[in-house]
Each structure stands twice: as structure tokens, then as C-alpha cells.
Design a protein around this motif. Structure first.
Motif, short mmCIF file in Angstrom:
data_model
loop_
_atom_site.label_atom_id
_atom_site.label_comp_id
_atom_site.label_asym_id
_atom_site.label_seq_id
_atom_site.Cartn_x
_atom_site.Cartn_y
_atom_site.Cartn_z
N GLY A 19 -112.31 13.48 -66.91
CA GLY A 19 -111.79 13.13 -65.63
C GLY A 19 -111.90 11.59 -65.54
O GLY A 19 -112.58 11.07 -66.47
N LYS A 20 -111.17 11.02 -64.78
CA LYS A 20 -110.90 9.59 -64.46
C LYS A 20 -110.44 9.30 -63.24
O LYS A 20 -109.66 9.94 -62.64
N GLY A 21 -111.09 8.16 -62.50
CA GLY A 21 -110.65 7.86 -61.13
C GLY A 21 -110.58 6.32 -61.51
O GLY A 21 -110.63 5.68 -62.36
N GLY A 22 -110.51 5.60 -60.19
CA GLY A 22 -110.30 4.24 -59.98
C GLY A 22 -111.46 3.38 -60.65
O GLY A 22 -111.19 2.34 -61.34
N MET A 23 -112.52 3.81 -60.36
CA MET A 23 -113.68 2.90 -60.76
C MET A 23 -114.66 3.94 -61.57
O MET A 23 -115.88 3.26 -62.26
N SER A 24 -114.36 5.15 -61.93
CA SER A 24 -115.24 5.81 -62.76
C SER A 24 -114.55 6.81 -63.85
O SER A 24 -113.36 7.03 -63.70
N THR A 25 -115.15 6.97 -64.76
CA THR A 25 -114.94 8.07 -65.98
C THR A 25 -115.86 9.25 -66.05
O THR A 25 -116.97 8.86 -65.98
N VAL A 26 -115.38 10.52 -66.03
CA VAL A 26 -116.48 11.54 -65.98
C VAL A 26 -116.33 12.19 -67.51
O VAL A 26 -115.33 12.48 -68.02
N TYR A 27 -117.54 12.36 -68.13
CA TYR A 27 -117.72 12.86 -69.31
C TYR A 27 -118.47 14.27 -69.52
O TYR A 27 -119.27 14.47 -68.45
N LEU A 28 -118.37 14.97 -70.29
CA LEU A 28 -119.06 16.22 -70.87
C LEU A 28 -120.15 15.78 -71.75
O LEU A 28 -119.62 15.22 -72.60
N ALA A 29 -121.24 15.95 -71.38
CA ALA A 29 -122.38 15.29 -72.56
C ALA A 29 -123.54 16.50 -72.62
O ALA A 29 -123.59 17.58 -71.90
N MET A 30 -124.11 16.46 -73.86
CA MET A 30 -125.10 17.41 -74.37
C MET A 30 -126.41 16.82 -74.45
O MET A 30 -126.77 15.86 -74.64
N ASP A 31 -127.36 17.50 -73.70
CA ASP A 31 -128.91 16.81 -73.35
C ASP A 31 -129.65 17.37 -74.69
O ASP A 31 -129.72 18.55 -74.74
N SER A 32 -130.15 16.22 -75.37
CA SER A 32 -130.46 16.45 -76.91
C SER A 32 -131.67 17.25 -76.25
O SER A 32 -132.67 17.91 -77.28
N SER A 33 -132.72 17.02 -75.31
CA SER A 33 -134.16 17.26 -75.01
C SER A 33 -134.06 18.72 -74.54
O SER A 33 -134.93 19.43 -74.75
N ILE A 40 -121.21 13.69 -66.91
CA ILE A 40 -121.96 12.24 -66.65
C ILE A 40 -120.88 11.25 -66.04
O ILE A 40 -119.71 11.17 -66.88
N LYS A 41 -120.90 10.95 -65.08
CA LYS A 41 -119.97 9.81 -64.44
C LYS A 41 -120.52 8.34 -64.85
O LYS A 41 -121.61 7.94 -64.42
N GLU A 42 -119.54 7.73 -65.48
CA GLU A 42 -119.78 6.38 -65.60
C GLU A 42 -118.68 5.32 -64.61
O GLU A 42 -117.78 5.50 -64.50
N ILE A 43 -119.86 4.61 -64.04
CA ILE A 43 -119.34 3.81 -62.93
C ILE A 43 -119.27 2.24 -63.76
O ILE A 43 -120.37 1.68 -64.14
#
Length: 573
Positions: A19-33, A40-43
């Protein structure tokens, strides 16, 4: 923007952009722990320092507020990471799309779907409004509602939500007049306005209006829905009109009221009302003499009460005698609608729902709607409410198998995700029961509530590195759970308590050790849990499978405990 396979926070591997918005991008991520997927939303870095501070403040408020919530329709925020000139927000991954996206692609939605979503949203908003202190969401709109492939609703973006303290001063949240024009209630934009539960009711009404008509409330205002589409229900039109009145006192006062109106909107349709009027005129014609006689004798109230009791007893009797579960359920609902403060119909429904060992989605929807509808009357008797809450909590804890469980992931891949979904759904009910100190089972309800709190909060605490000290109290609750289950005659409860305990001892032995739990205590608890499971003689395939799970877990649990007391040098302690 980060690339696929980039590792954020030394543990979250980016798998894909979703996903992607005006100030952010959203990713699917795998937690190794934890071997778990997160969103994960990147601002992205904002050059304007004031704007960046506002964004960070909003996200921090949202994270601090959400970590205390426990509702399946509210995704969790579990981590905040600042690196690579960006702020990363780690949250539950919700598969699906927003209602705004759905509306854009498909246009106005069907009445049945919109009403179903509305009832689900009433449930989560009611949960927020009943918290102490209450939480006002303030930003209900289609873009803040996710719809999963199973049809479940998720409420997202608590950036402007507020915990409201005394004198309506926020304990947490931004107290400015914030909201989305068109969806926000008038009081949200009034300098002297006061926001409360009714503010969210207005916004939900505006949201349903938009989903039904496709007309944005900011552009053309909120008008009767049948002026846009005459095929829509006149009853639903009245429901939305009441929810979106400018005066908060004229709206529904609680989301439970709103949900009830949505469930029964067809009964308000003109044809139905006309039929009722005709029926009522006929009734008046045949009963006027009897009514006059009762009035003269002063016996009208007594007769009315007698008639009510008679009707209630009739439907309870019909339900008890009916072998068809659906017919019995309908009769119990009729009884509950007659005596709105009685817990007996609900207790009988619980017995029906759990007889087959499976509390299904359809049963859960019926039960939850009914109990929400009459919650205010049921709460008037504190002891009865505590008993009903406790029994409802047990039903969720041990029997629920519905769609709320499909998106759950346990802390460890060794754990049963369904068990933790049931615990999450039961949590608030156990808290309700535990709050009544005079309730006979308040202590065991408190044990369940504390176990639920641990299991719903431990992931964020692990991510924050603040889980130390939480495991020894949890171990003590597991001991108490086994002690309580050992006195139970219900084999489902005995086996599930044994499996939950063995599960925890297999996953957390090093954490227990770090918090001061001895090897002897852990081994003793594992033996008690195993013995509890062995005492059960299965009478169904489900019980047989549950006992096998406990048996298969015994040796791995003992091995995990033994390994937890071997230090890095290989010396056993």
C-alpha cells in the motif's frame, strides 16, 4: 522507500509493498524472532520539523493507546522504529481492503452488507466507549475500516482518538477540534463542542450513508437515502437519519441502541408499520371492554405483569422442549426480549451453543447482538451480570471457533493460534466478572483475566524489550488455573487448561527461569498438567484429539524445561 529484502530494526525483513499513501508506504514483513508476518508502515522523512513532530506525536499516542486494547476488530501496533531517515510502525497484518477502496471499485453497497458492517462497527465502538476511561474514536469513515476476505471488520488509524477524562479533558490524545469534514459530527468542529460516544455514532451514520448511496456527505450533505435511491429501505433511512442528527441528544445515545436499530430496521418499513397498525386496530376493537374493566378495577398493571410472565414462561418452555436448535434459539430470543433483565435465556443459549463443543460464527453473531441490545438492563443486577459475563467468557475461551480466529498468530510457531484467539475474545468478559468482588467466582475470573492480559500483551512487551518480570506472575496464574481445573467436571475445561499450561512451559521456560521460577516448580506444574489430562476419558473425537495433544506435549515440555537450565557452557543448573 525501502527495497524488498531490507531488514528493518534488525528483525523485520521486507517481503513486499502492499500500500501507499501521501506520506507513507505500507509493507508486508517477516519477523525473524517470532516467525510471524507483520504490516510495517513507513512514514517518510518530512522536511517540515513541526509537521514531523505532529506525525510522530500522533503515532506515539496511537501506539500507547492501542497496546491497552483487547478487541479482535482492533489491530495491534507492536513496535516503533526510527532509522534510515524514516519512522517505521510495526502492526498486525490485516488481509483485505478498506471500505473506501471497495466503494471506489464497486460503487454503493447492498443494504445487507452495509447493515452487517454497521453492526460490527457498533460492537467495536461500544467496546471503546465502555472502557474506563472511555475512548472516542473521532475518525470513523470508510478509509479507516478494513474488510477481510471473511467479511470481518477491522478498525484502523487511532491517530486522533481520545481517552476522555473528567470534565471531558483527554487523558491521552489531541484535544483540538479534529475530524474529517463530512464524517465528523458538528461538535467536533465547534470551539466549545464536547465529544463523546454520540460523536462516533454520527460518524458511523455518515459512513453508512456514504456506503449505501455513494454520495460523499461533504459534497452534498446527508439527505434521506431514498431521495438518492428510492429502492432503499424506509426503515434504514430513519435509522441513519436519527444517527446523523445535529443535536447529540437527538441521536442514538449508545452504540448498543444503534446496533439494535440496525438489526431491526426492516420492522420500521412502511409496509410493516401499516400491517402493525391494522393488527393493532383489530386488537383494540376486541379488547376495549376488557381494558376498560381492568382500568376500573385497578388491575391493569397486575394483568400486564401476569401476561408478560406468562409469555416469558411460554417461550422458555418452548425453547427447552424444542429439539431443533434454530427454533430453540428463536424462542430464547423472544423470551429475552420480554424480560430484558433476565440472564436465564442467555444461560440456556450458552448450554445449547456448547453442547456440540463448537460456538460458531452464526451463534456468536446472534448471541452478541442480543446481549448488546439488552446490556443496560442486564447490568442492573450486578451479581447476575457477573455470572453471565463469566459464563460467556468460558464459552469464548473453550468453544469459540469463528472467523475472528482466522487471522490470529500465536507468539511461537509451537503454540496453538486458535487457543490464543479464543482467549483474546474471552478477555473482556472475564474482566467484567472479576470486577464484582462479591461474585462467587470472582477469583477464578480474575485468573482467566490475568492470563488473557498476558497473552494479548506479551508480543508488544517482547518487541519493546520490557517483558522482564511478567513471567513469574503468569506462572503463578497457570498454577492457579490447573488447581481450579482439577476441581472441574467439564472435560473440555480440564484438557484445555492442561494444554495451555504445557504450551506455556514449552515456549517460555527460559523466561520463567530468568524471572526466578525454579526447575522443580516448572517440572511439578508440567506433571500436574499431564496428570490432569490423563484423568480424562474422551467421549468425542475433539476430546480425544485434545488429550492426544497433551500427551504428545509431555516429553517436549520436559525437554524444554531441562534445556532452559543448561547455560551457554553446557553446565546444568
Amino acid at each position: 522507500m525501502v527495497n524488498v529484502n531490507t531488514v528493518v530494526g534488525k528483525r523485520y525483513k521486507i517481503l513486499a509493498q502492499i500500500g501507499k499513501g501521501g506520506m507513507s508506504t505500507v509493507y508486508l514483513a517477516m519477523d525473524s524472532s517470532l516467525n510471524k508476518q507483520w504490516a510495517i508502515k513507513e512514514i517518510r522523512n518530512v522536511s517540515d520539523k513541526v509537521q514531523r513532530d505532529l506525525v510522530i506525536k500522533s503515532l506515539t499516542i496511537e501506539a500507547n493507546m492501542i497496546k491497552r486494547f483487547d478487541h479482535p476488530a482492533i489491530p495491534r501496533i507492536v513496535d516503533l522504529i526510527e532509522e534510515k531517515n524514516s519512522l517505521f510502525v510495526v502492526m498486525d497484518y490485516v488481509e483485505g481492503q478498506t471500505l473506501a477502496s471497495l466503494l471506489k471499485k464497486e460503487g454503493p453497497q447492498s443494504e445487507d452488507d452495509v447493515v452487517d458492517w454497521g453492526i460490527q462497527l457498533c460492537d467495536v465502538l461500544d467496546y471503546l466507549h465502555r472502557r474506563k476511561p472511555p475512548v472516542v474514536f473521532r475518525d470513523m469513515k470508510p478509509s479507516n475500516v478494513m474488510l477481510t476476505p471473511e467479511g470481518a471488520i477491522k478498525l484502523i488509524d487511532f491517530g486522533i482518538a481520545m481517552e476522555v477524562g473528567k470534565a471531558d479533558k483527554p487523558l491521552i490524545g489531541d484535544d483540538r477540534q479534529l475530524g474529517t469534514p463530512g464524517f465528523g459530527a458538528p461538535e467536533q468542529f465547534d470551539e466549545n463542542g464536547t465529544v463523546d460516544a454520540r460523536t462516533d455514532i454520527y460518524a458511523l451514520g455518515a459512513t453508512l450513508f456514504y456506503l449505501l448511496t455513494g454520495s460523499h456527505p461533504r459534497k452534498s450533505g446527508i439527505v434521506p437515502i431514498r431521495t438518492i435511491n428510492e429502492k432503499l429501505s424506509s426503515g434504514l433511512e430513519r435509522v441513519i437519519e436519527k444517527a446523523t442528527r445535529k443535536d447529540p441528544d437527538a441521536r442514538y445515545q449508545t452504540c448498543a441502541e444503534f446496533a439494535y436499530a440496525l438489526k431491526h430496521y426492516r420492522e420500521e418499513d412502511s409496509a410493516h408499520r401499516a400491517a402493525l397498525k391494522a393488527k393493532w386496530r383489530g386488537f383494540l376493537g376486541t379488547s376495549v371492554a376488557a381494558v376498560a374493566s381492568l382500568l376500573l378495577s385497578g388491575g391493569m398493571l397486575i394483568a400486564a405483569n401476569a401476561a408478560q410472565n406468562s409469555d416469558y414462561d411460554y417461550w422458555m418452555s418452548q425453547a427447552a422442549q424444542n429439539t431443533d436448535d434454530t427454533a430453540a434459539q428463536d424462542a430464547y430470543i423472544k423470551a429475552a426480549d420480554i424480560k430484558t433483565g433476565s440472564i436465564e435465556p442467555y444461560e440456556q443459549l450458552i448450554k445449547r451453543y456448547t453442547t456440540d463443543g463448537d460456538f460458531s460464527d452464526a451463534e456468536e453473531n446472534t448471541y452478541n447482538t442480543l446481549i448488546s441490545q439488552h446490556a443496560a438492563d442486564l447490568r442492573k443486577n450486578a451479581d447476575d451480570w457477573a455470572q453471565l459475563s463469566y459464563d460467556t467468557g468460558l464459552m469464548y475461551w473453550y468453544y469459540y471457533s469463528g472467523s475472528k480466529m482466522k487471522s490470529e498468530t500465536a507468539v511461537s510457531s509451537d503454540q496453538d493460534p486458535q487457543r490464543y484467539a479464543r482467549i483474546r475474545a474471552a478477555s473482556q468478559w472475564m474482566h467484567n466478572a472479576a470486577e464484582d468482588s462479591g461474585f462467587k467466582d470472582a477469583r477464578i475470573a480474575g485468573i482467566y483475566a490475568d492470563i488473557a492480559d498476558f497473552n494479548t500483551q506479551i508480543v508488544p512487551l517482547i518487541n519493546q524489550g520490557s517483558d522482564s518480570g511478567k513471567y513469574k506472575p503468569y506462572f503463578a496464574k497457570l498454577q492457579q488455573l490447573i488447581e481450579s481445573a482439577d476441581k472441574e467436571q467439564n472435560d473440555v475445561i480440564r484438557l484445555e487448561a492442561a494444554n495451555l499450561t504445557l504450551d506455556a512451559l514449552r515456549v517460555y521456560p527460559r523466561k520463567f527461569r530468568a524471572d526466578g521460577v525454579t526447575k522443580t516448580d516448572m517440572t511439578d506444574l508440567a506433571d500436574r498438567a499431564s496428570k490432569l489430562a490423563e484423568q480424562v476419558t474422551p467421549t468425542t473425537d475433539a476430546l480425544d484429539q485434545s488429550k492426544k495433544s497433551a500427551q504428545e506435549a509431555q516429553q517436549p515440555t520436559k525437554d524444554a524445561i531441562a534445556n532452559a537450565f543448561v547455560d551457554i557452557k553446557g553446565d546444568a543448573k
